[in-house]
Design a protein around this motif. Structure first.
Motif, PDB file in Angstrom:
ATOM      1  N   GLN A 122     -31.985  12.681 -33.941  1.00 31.02           N
ATOM      2  CA  GLN A 122     -32.503  11.320 -33.999  1.00 31.02           C
ATOM      3  C   GLN A 122     -34.018  11.352 -33.789  1.00 31.02           C
ATOM      4  O   GLN A 122     -34.581  12.366 -33.434  1.00 31.02           O
ATOM      5  CB  GLN A 122     -31.850  10.454 -32.915  1.00 31.02           C
ATOM      6  CG  GLN A 122     -30.334  10.372 -33.009  1.00 31.02           C
ATOM      7  CD  GLN A 122     -29.871   9.676 -34.262  1.00 31.02           C
ATOM      8  OE1 GLN A 122     -30.341   8.584 -34.588  1.00 31.02           O
ATOM      9  NE2 GLN A 122     -28.961  10.306 -34.985  1.00 31.02           N
ATOM     10  N   GLY A 123     -34.658  10.218 -33.974  1.00 32.54           N
ATOM     11  CA  GLY A 123     -36.102  10.114 -33.771  1.00 32.54           C
ATOM     12  C   GLY A 123     -36.868  10.611 -34.976  1.00 32.54           C
ATOM     13  O   GLY A 123     -36.328  10.800 -36.059  1.00 32.54           O
ATOM     14  N   ASP A 124     -38.157  10.829 -34.788  1.00 30.43           N
ATOM     15  CA  ASP A 124     -39.003  11.330 -35.869  1.00 30.43           C
ATOM     16  C   ASP A 124     -38.561  12.738 -36.242  1.00 30.43           C
ATOM     17  O   ASP A 124     -38.098  13.503 -35.389  1.00 30.43           O
ATOM     18  CB  ASP A 124     -40.466  11.363 -35.435  1.00 30.43           C
ATOM     19  CG  ASP A 124     -41.033   9.975 -35.203  1.00 30.43           C
ATOM     20  OD1 ASP A 124     -40.527   9.010 -35.822  1.00 30.43           O
ATOM     21  OD2 ASP A 124     -41.975   9.845 -34.400  1.00 30.43           O
ATOM     22  N   TYR A 177     -36.490  17.424 -34.709  1.00 25.21           N
ATOM     23  CA  TYR A 177     -36.332  16.014 -34.352  1.00 25.21           C
ATOM     24  C   TYR A 177     -36.864  15.792 -32.938  1.00 25.21           C
ATOM     25  O   TYR A 177     -36.677  16.638 -32.060  1.00 25.21           O
ATOM     26  CB  TYR A 177     -34.859  15.612 -34.391  1.00 25.21           C
ATOM     27  CG  TYR A 177     -34.234  15.755 -35.762  1.00 25.21           C
ATOM     28  CD1 TYR A 177     -34.133  14.662 -36.613  1.00 25.21           C
ATOM     29  CD2 TYR A 177     -33.757  16.982 -36.199  1.00 25.21           C
ATOM     30  CE1 TYR A 177     -33.560  14.785 -37.872  1.00 25.21           C
ATOM     31  CE2 TYR A 177     -33.188  17.123 -37.453  1.00 25.21           C
ATOM     32  CZ  TYR A 177     -33.083  16.019 -38.287  1.00 25.21           C
ATOM     33  OH  TYR A 177     -32.522  16.153 -39.533  1.00 25.21           O
ATOM     34  N   THR A 178     -37.457  14.639 -32.718  1.00 22.31           N
ATOM     35  CA  THR A 178     -38.023  14.335 -31.405  1.00 22.31           C
ATOM     36  C   THR A 178     -36.967  13.886 -30.392  1.00 22.31           C
ATOM     37  O   THR A 178     -37.260  13.823 -29.200  1.00 22.31           O
ATOM     38  CB  THR A 178     -39.111  13.257 -31.499  1.00 22.31           C
ATOM     39  OG1 THR A 178     -38.571  12.095 -32.131  1.00 22.31           O
ATOM     40  CG2 THR A 178     -40.315  13.765 -32.284  1.00 22.31           C
ATOM     41  N   ASP A 179     -35.768  13.574 -30.847  1.00 20.33           N
ATOM     42  CA  ASP A 179     -34.695  13.157 -29.948  1.00 20.33           C
ATOM     43  C   ASP A 179     -33.468  14.036 -30.153  1.00 20.33           C
ATOM     44  O   ASP A 179     -33.315  14.681 -31.198  1.00 20.33           O
ATOM     45  CB  ASP A 179     -34.315  11.695 -30.193  1.00 20.33           C
ATOM     46  CG  ASP A 179     -35.450  10.735 -29.880  1.00 20.33           C
ATOM     47  OD1 ASP A 179     -36.262  11.044 -28.976  1.00 20.33           O
ATOM     48  OD2 ASP A 179     -35.534   9.684 -30.540  1.00 20.33           O
ATOM     49  N   LYS A 191     -42.248  17.909 -27.876  1.00 17.47           N
ATOM     50  CA  LYS A 191     -41.428  16.715 -28.084  1.00 17.47           C
ATOM     51  C   LYS A 191     -40.141  17.005 -28.841  1.00 17.47           C
ATOM     52  O   LYS A 191     -39.356  16.100 -29.087  1.00 17.47           O
ATOM     53  CB  LYS A 191     -42.232  15.660 -28.836  1.00 17.47           C
ATOM     54  CG  LYS A 191     -43.432  15.158 -28.054  1.00 17.47           C
ATOM     55  CD  LYS A 191     -44.253  14.183 -28.859  1.00 17.47           C
ATOM     56  CE  LYS A 191     -45.493  13.794 -28.066  1.00 17.47           C
ATOM     57  NZ  LYS A 191     -46.443  13.023 -28.867  1.00 17.47           N
TER      58      LYS A 191
END
Length: 115
Positions: free
Chosen positions: A64-66, A58-60, A84
């Motif tokens: 969360q995120g992509d 996950y990018t977050d 990322k």
């Protein structure tokens, strides 16, 4: 080639180079560092996955995120995920799509390139 231990191994450089960390099945935020100047959040460029397992990146933080699922060794995670990745889940491949939960585990990188 499978990870050196555990079910997944994340690397800060392409082609499985540089600092790395090994994970077992679980959910991990990569936002805290073990000690100053070690690799951590937003540094992953390649990864190894043991046969029969999956890494969901996950990018977050907090999943969360992509997101992207990796089920095989990946010498470069791609431009959309390079440097990322902020959280990951490591699961048996058949369980990778199960209902997701937030985890409280923290992931730390180790530098295995020094002798």
């Amino acid at each position: 080639m499978p990870p050196s231990a555990g079910k997944a191994q994340l690397f800060v450089d392409r082609d499985y180079g540089g600092k790395n960390g090994t994970l077992d099945v679980g959910e991990y935020n990569i936002s805290r560092l073990k000690e100053k100047d070690q690799a951590g959040n937003d540094t992953v460029s390649s990864l190894k996955v043991a046969p029969g397992y999956a890494v969901i990146a996950y990018t977050d933080a907090n999943f969360q995120g992509d997101s992207k699922e990796f089920t095989a060794d990946t010498p470069y995670v791609g431009d959309a995920f390079n440097d990322k990745i902020s959280s990951v889940k490591v699961r048996a491949a058949s369980a990778a799509k199960d209902t997701e939960q937030n985890g409280d585990d923290w992931f730390y990188f180790e530098d295995s390139s020094s002798g």
